[in-house]
Design an enzyme around this catalytic site. Structure first.
Site, PDB file in Angstrom:
ATOM      1  N   HIS A  66     -34.211 117.378  48.036  1.00 14.22           N
ATOM      2  CA  HIS A  66     -34.736 116.939  49.323  1.00 14.22           C
ATOM      3  C   HIS A  66     -34.787 115.389  49.127  1.00 14.22           C
ATOM      4  O   HIS A  66     -33.874 114.718  48.227  1.00 14.22           O
ATOM      5  CB  HIS A  66     -35.825 117.458  49.719  1.00 14.22           C
ATOM      6  CG  HIS A  66     -36.179 119.115  49.773  1.00 14.22           C
ATOM      7  ND1 HIS A  66     -35.257 119.876  50.504  1.00 14.22           N
ATOM      8  CD2 HIS A  66     -36.466 119.597  48.386  1.00 14.22           C
ATOM      9  CE1 HIS A  66     -35.339 121.012  50.049  1.00 14.22           C
ATOM     10  NE2 HIS A  66     -36.016 121.111  48.992  1.00 14.22           N
ATOM     11  N   GLU A 103     -42.488 118.103  47.755  1.00 19.65           N
ATOM     12  CA  GLU A 103     -41.692 118.749  46.796  1.00 19.65           C
ATOM     13  C   GLU A 103     -40.591 117.683  46.321  1.00 19.65           C
ATOM     14  O   GLU A 103     -40.334 117.285  45.312  1.00 19.65           O
ATOM     15  CB  GLU A 103     -40.713 119.695  47.342  1.00 19.65           C
ATOM     16  CG  GLU A 103     -39.823 120.274  46.418  1.00 19.65           C
ATOM     17  CD  GLU A 103     -38.980 121.268  47.083  1.00 19.65           C
ATOM     18  OE1 GLU A 103     -37.948 121.876  46.501  1.00 19.65           O
ATOM     19  OE2 GLU A 103     -39.310 121.632  48.206  1.00 19.65           O
ATOM     20  N   HIS A 158     -36.181 121.502  41.928  1.00 21.29           N
ATOM     21  CA  HIS A 158     -36.846 121.800  42.921  1.00 21.29           C
ATOM     22  C   HIS A 158     -38.460 122.651  42.869  1.00 21.29           C
ATOM     23  O   HIS A 158     -38.691 122.772  41.464  1.00 21.29           O
ATOM     24  CB  HIS A 158     -36.170 123.000  43.904  1.00 21.29           C
ATOM     25  CG  HIS A 158     -35.001 122.543  44.594  1.00 21.29           C
ATOM     26  ND1 HIS A 158     -34.996 122.045  45.841  1.00 21.29           N
ATOM     27  CD2 HIS A 158     -33.565 122.332  44.198  1.00 21.29           C
ATOM     28  CE1 HIS A 158     -33.845 121.654  46.209  1.00 21.29           C
ATOM     29  NE2 HIS A 158     -32.977 121.787  45.332  1.00 21.29           N
ATOM     30  N   GLU A 236     -36.446 126.140  40.285  1.00 15.82           N
ATOM     31  CA  GLU A 236     -37.721 126.116  41.162  1.00 15.82           C
ATOM     32  C   GLU A 236     -38.669 126.116  40.116  1.00 15.82           C
ATOM     33  O   GLU A 236     -39.126 127.314  39.699  1.00 15.82           O
ATOM     34  CB  GLU A 236     -37.665 127.489  42.074  1.00 15.82           C
ATOM     35  CG  GLU A 236     -36.382 127.581  43.024  1.00 15.82           C
ATOM     36  CD  GLU A 236     -36.618 126.697  44.407  1.00 15.82           C
ATOM     37  OE1 GLU A 236     -37.814 125.687  44.249  1.00 15.82           O
ATOM     38  OE2 GLU A 236     -36.029 126.523  45.355  1.00 15.82           O
TER      39      GLU A 236
END
Length: 271
Positions: A66, A103, A158, A236
């Site tokens: 992101h 995040e 992430h 993740e």
């Protein structure tokens, strides 16, 4: 031999003793080797080369998931791009903890810590984004950066946004899709397993209880993987919506542990 007085006087003027003419041969024989010995010892005492760094010559691409400015440009990040198995948004804003730690901020921080460790180990490190205030790039571009760099490995960092009862970390690896990623699938699986083991050992984060098996998940819908021609995985790191995981993700010392686990796993994988 005997030295005549006149010759002796001439030699004295020239600064030469009788040994130069053969007199005192024993003394001359002892002094010459000493000079040679010194010269030889100086040649042997060349400085030793420092040992090669463990990741010298390796290229590693870090993709901090992101971007902090994505929420400002929904027109850009919602644009559809082709990931070969489907069309998806260029990017998303990512998730956040319940108290607002994003995040994007988490992935940027871990990526900076990881890059510092990798550079110290001799690696060349490239990022898919230059800061945490801009927009994008699209997931297709992120894959292209790793491909262009001919990276020895790439990782997309992430944290998840699942239900609050879900917790733990997992690693995502590509599947074969009759596309560019296919030749890198086996190496990506090896990388994913190595990373999984190191993260579990060093960070104390448990395996995800809601997805994958033993923290390993295989997907064919992620553009960052589908379009990669180099070994690549996603991690993740935990669930930002779970209170226990969030406490770890917000901890500076835990993020350093994660960066160190990733760096050590890369050394293991690239041996």
């Amino acid at each position: 031999m005997k030295t005549r007085p006149a010759l002796a006087a001439a030699l004295a003027v020239l600064g030469l003793g009788t040994a130069a003419c053969g007199g005192g041969a024993a003394a001359g024989a002892e002094s010459a080797p000493a000079a040679v010995s010194k010269s030889t010892s100086e040649a042997v005492a060349a400085p030793a080369q420092a040992p090669a760094k463990p990741l010298a010559g390796k290229v590693i691409v870090i993709d901090p998931g992101h971007n902090g400015g994505n929420y400002k440009r929904p027109d850009l990040i919602n644009k559809q791009v082709d990931v070969l198995t489907q069309k998806k948004a260029c990017d998303t804003t990512g998730t956040a903890t319940n108290d607002g730690y994003s995040e994007a901020a988490f992935t940027w921080d871990v990526s900076q810590r990881l890059a510092k460790l990798l550079k110290a180990d001799g690696a060349t490190v490239k990022f898919t984004r230059k800061d945490n205030t801009s927009v994008g790039p699209c997931i297709t571009e992120r894959a292209a950066i790793g491909n262009k760099a001919k990276a020895d490995l790439a990782i997309s960092i992430h944290a998840d946004g699942a239900a609050s009862t879900s917790h733990g970390f997992h690693v995502i690896m590509p599947k074969k899709i009759n596309g560019p990623v296919d030749p890198a699938v086996a190496k990506s699986a090896k990388l994913g397993l190595t990373v999984r083991n190191a993260v579990k050992k060093q960070t104390g984060m448990p395996y995800a209880n809601y997805i994958g098996k033993n923290a390993l998940d295989y997907r064919s819908d992620l553009g960052g993987l589908n379009l990669s021609t180099v070994p690549k995985i996603f991690i993740e790191s935990g669930n930002m919506r779970n209170a226990g995981d969030a406490a770890k993700l917000k901890s500076s010392s835990w993020r350093q542990d994660l960066a160190e686990a990733l760096a050590s796993s890369f050394q293991t994988y690239l041996k």
